[in-house]
Design an enzyme around this catalytic site. Structure first.
Site, short mmCIF file in Angstrom:
data_model
loop_
_atom_site.label_atom_id
_atom_site.label_comp_id
_atom_site.label_asym_id
_atom_site.label_seq_id
_atom_site.Cartn_x
_atom_site.Cartn_y
_atom_site.Cartn_z
N THR A 146 20.42 27.90 59.44
CA THR A 146 19.22 28.31 60.77
C THR A 146 17.69 28.37 60.06
O THR A 146 17.20 27.38 60.03
CB THR A 146 19.67 29.61 61.42
OG1 THR A 146 19.85 30.67 60.27
CG2 THR A 146 20.91 29.45 62.12
N LYS A 172 25.44 30.47 54.18
CA LYS A 172 24.11 30.10 55.23
C LYS A 172 23.47 31.85 55.35
O LYS A 172 24.23 32.61 55.31
CB LYS A 172 24.04 29.41 56.30
CG LYS A 172 24.87 30.13 57.47
CD LYS A 172 24.09 31.24 58.38
CE LYS A 172 22.72 31.11 58.78
NZ LYS A 172 22.20 32.12 59.66
N THR A 183 27.29 39.95 55.60
CA THR A 183 25.86 39.62 55.71
C THR A 183 25.42 38.25 55.97
O THR A 183 24.33 37.91 55.88
CB THR A 183 25.46 40.16 54.29
OG1 THR A 183 25.86 38.93 53.32
CG2 THR A 183 25.80 41.39 53.73
N GLU A 267 14.44 36.09 54.66
CA GLU A 267 13.36 35.29 55.38
C GLU A 267 11.88 35.85 54.86
O GLU A 267 11.62 36.77 54.86
CB GLU A 267 13.67 35.72 56.77
CG GLU A 267 14.67 34.94 57.46
CD GLU A 267 14.96 35.49 59.06
OE1 GLU A 267 14.38 36.57 59.36
OE2 GLU A 267 15.61 34.53 59.43
N ASN A 390 9.83 36.12 61.76
CA ASN A 390 10.64 36.93 62.76
C ASN A 390 9.92 37.28 64.05
O ASN A 390 10.49 37.83 65.01
CB ASN A 390 11.12 38.25 62.11
CG ASN A 390 12.37 37.94 61.10
OD1 ASN A 390 13.39 37.33 61.43
ND2 ASN A 390 12.18 37.95 59.78
N SER A 395 10.99 29.91 68.78
CA SER A 395 10.46 28.76 69.22
C SER A 395 10.56 27.58 68.28
O SER A 395 11.03 28.16 67.52
CB SER A 395 8.74 29.28 69.41
OG SER A 395 8.22 29.46 67.99
#
EC number: 2.3.1.35
Lengths: 395, 395
Positions: A146, A172, A183, A267, A390, A395
């Site tokens: 993702t 992933k 997780t 992230e 985040n 979008s």
């Protein structure tokens, strides 16, 4: 294309158009024979539909033939309709492959609360099944990525008493990561012939030592799943204590490698914080302290900024909920002892510490006393990239 | 200068040079008579030296005459030397004012692990004592601000049966804020004549309803302290049930006003998330859910970005640790119901929701079922400004 998958496993992928066009977002792995199944799942009360279905399959028999993974929609918090959609995707694959529905393990990731786009599935599943054999470990991994910045997979070969076996792990995950079960999504494949009982036991221990000890943001997702399939296609039986120990050691090592990749790709993460807690009254207390430090926004932003503000670490130790004597606590940051028996030490080593904080890997050693409990945790820092990613995920 | 302080209280401040030059960083409040004392303190195991000293004073008698506050150094995690330094600052003020050491309540805020700069204190305390009477509530508040963007204080007058009394609250705090006790430094003053027992009881209840229900970053500091001093200088005795209820109501309201300012000024915060949990099996379960949502980095960044990603809220409910039936859970975000009995609803209202998420105040209503437990929490969002401020706090 698939030299790095264990024997008897084939992988395929297709671009269903769940998110962007022309990017694989649907993946399939099929074993040519039933594989002994191990699995661990999120502890979130809202378990996604695919999690519930995987748990059913694990409870019913403990063997499986296939893994069906999609990105784009998590199929979590979607109620009865979500469960029906999940079963329908199994049925589509079963119809085209001859597998039974209850041999197909579903994995979904993406936006929570979004339903599977069933019309796109109908178009894509025939292409997916046709593609079997055309993808390697990387190819499957890319299909369920993702926000991952890079695909996370690793393979290795082991010499057992009876010959060689192969072990491949594909994962992933970059956000919603917290050490309270798996997780993210992860699939471990091996062609070793190992019995279900020992396989499941070693799998649980290996996950506990690896994936359960990483943290990106402290958010435990609704979809976290880690599956282990051992299909025995190598013809090499793993039965002796020595072989079993060797397989477990390799499994733990490879899951450790991949879970470290996960934190590195937290992230927007720029650094990995390696937290070691020793001397606690119990392992549970050590874990409380490690998680409190690893989840602290103030610690994570300080590390991001390379600020030697060690008091934030001690503060997080203090509100962790663990029991300890504050006058016995010590802290060593990047190899520099800054706190001993409840007092600051080495005030003159700030410059050295600031220099060392420029590194990518930041060791944090916390000693709580002379108890037997210890714990380790890898956590990502918290920087602008996390906020950017985040605050505009969809979008 | 000090029209807004209750009768019998004087405030002063001085620029000791703890951080920047020419900025007040040391403040003093003196009452002309002993005041009934109430106090609540951090639950962090590492209690700062001034917290330990305030707790001693509260335990010994329950009255006090003065509050001595500094910014720049927290005097936390500083061991015996920190405690000795703290007592030395009390002694300096006692020597110049004639107060007894054990009547002077110390408050410190700043970098954890840093010792008080005693040489600067020696120079500044005479100026501080001379300044008594020259500052109002804002002036005292400015002296103990750190990263606060604006001073937080509020006053009001109440008509009791026997006449008017005044209530003034002054607070600082923008980071290391978590609803597990007082969450910053705060001083509440009144000239009402109220007995210690009822004063302490209403103070605890008011703090529980206000300061204990705000969250900026989930980090519980080592120094959190909230003090309440009632000196009776108005000559108005508050004894009747009606008067006591009126005073408590006003105290709760004014602490609510100031704690809301605290969240609005959460380090780098741009929005306030108002979380209401109802229908839980117990208040404790409702609190677990509210805190899980209010501390979730993913929820906080989504709100910052105005992203209607409500699944992150439901996910945080799911890993909160509270007991509930997931098929009974509902969520209404900004007045738009998006989740009912475990299923998404109103998918077509995304645009309306996105429009409403542009507001500064974001209501989040979570229903867990039909139990009696409820809880409210105010939390700040998480944006780039938070990261910027906290990755370089000390420079």
């Amino acid at each position: 294309m698939q030299d790095d998958l264990p024997k008897g496993f084939k992988a395929g992928a297709a671009a269903a158009g769940f998110k962007a066009q022309n990017r694989d977002d649907l993946g399939l792995i099929v074993s040519d024979r039933p594989a002994a199944l191990a699995g661990m799942f999120t502890q979130n009360v809202f378990k996604a539909a695919p999690v519930l279905v995987c748990q059913e399959i694990l409870a019913q028999g403990g063997t499986a033939r296939a893994v069906l993974a999609n990105s784009g929609q998590a199929n979590a918090c979607t109620g009865e309709e979500g469960l029906a959609n999940c079963r329908a995707t199994q049925a589509m694959v079963a119809g085209l492959t001859g597998l039974r529905v209850e041999e197909i393990l579903p994995l979904s990731t993406g936006v929570v609360g979004a339903h599977l786009k069933m019309d796109l599935w109908l178009d894509a599943v025939p292409l997916l099944v046709k593609s079997l054999g055309s993808r390697d470990a990387e190819g499957f991994t890319r299909a369920f990525m993702t926000t991952d910045a890079f695909p996370k997979f690793s393979s290795r070969e082991l010499q057992m008493e009876g010959g060689a076996v192969r072990l491949t792990v594909m994962a992933k995950g970059a956000g919603m990561i917290c050490p309270n079960m798996a997780t993210m999504l992860c699939v471990a494949l091996t062609d070793a012939d190992v019995e279900r009982g020992p396989w499941q036991a070693m799998f649980h221990r290996a996950v506990e030592q690896t994936f359960n000890r990483v943290s990106v943001d402290g958010d435990t997702s609704t979809n976290d799943t880690i599956l282990g399939l051992a299909n025995g296609a190598s013809g090499v039986a793993v039965r002796s204590a020595r072989d079993l120990a060797q397989l477990e050691e390799a499994l733990t090592a490879i899951l450790g490698t991949v879970s470290h990749m996960l934190v590195m790709d937290g992230e927007g993460a720029s650094k990995v914080i390696h937290i070691t807690v020793t001397g606690a009254a119990s392992e549970a207390d050590a874990a409380l302290v490690a998680r409190s430090v690893g989840h602290s926004q103030l610690v994570k932003t300080a590390i991001y900024g390379g600020d030697a503000n060690w008091g934030r670490i001690v503060t997080a130790v203090g509100y962790s909920g663990a029991s300890f004597d504050p006058t016995q606590v010590g802290l060593t940051l990047c190899g520099v002892e800054r706190f001993r028996q409840g007092r600051p030490v080495n005030d003159d080593k700030e410059d050295l510490l600031a220099e060392r904080l420029k590194a990518k890997d930041i060791p944090v050693e916390i000693s709580l006393g002379d108890g037997p409990g210890s714990y380790t945790l890898q956590a990502s820092d918290l920087g602008h990239e996390y906020v950017t990613l985040n605050s505009d995920y969809r979008s």
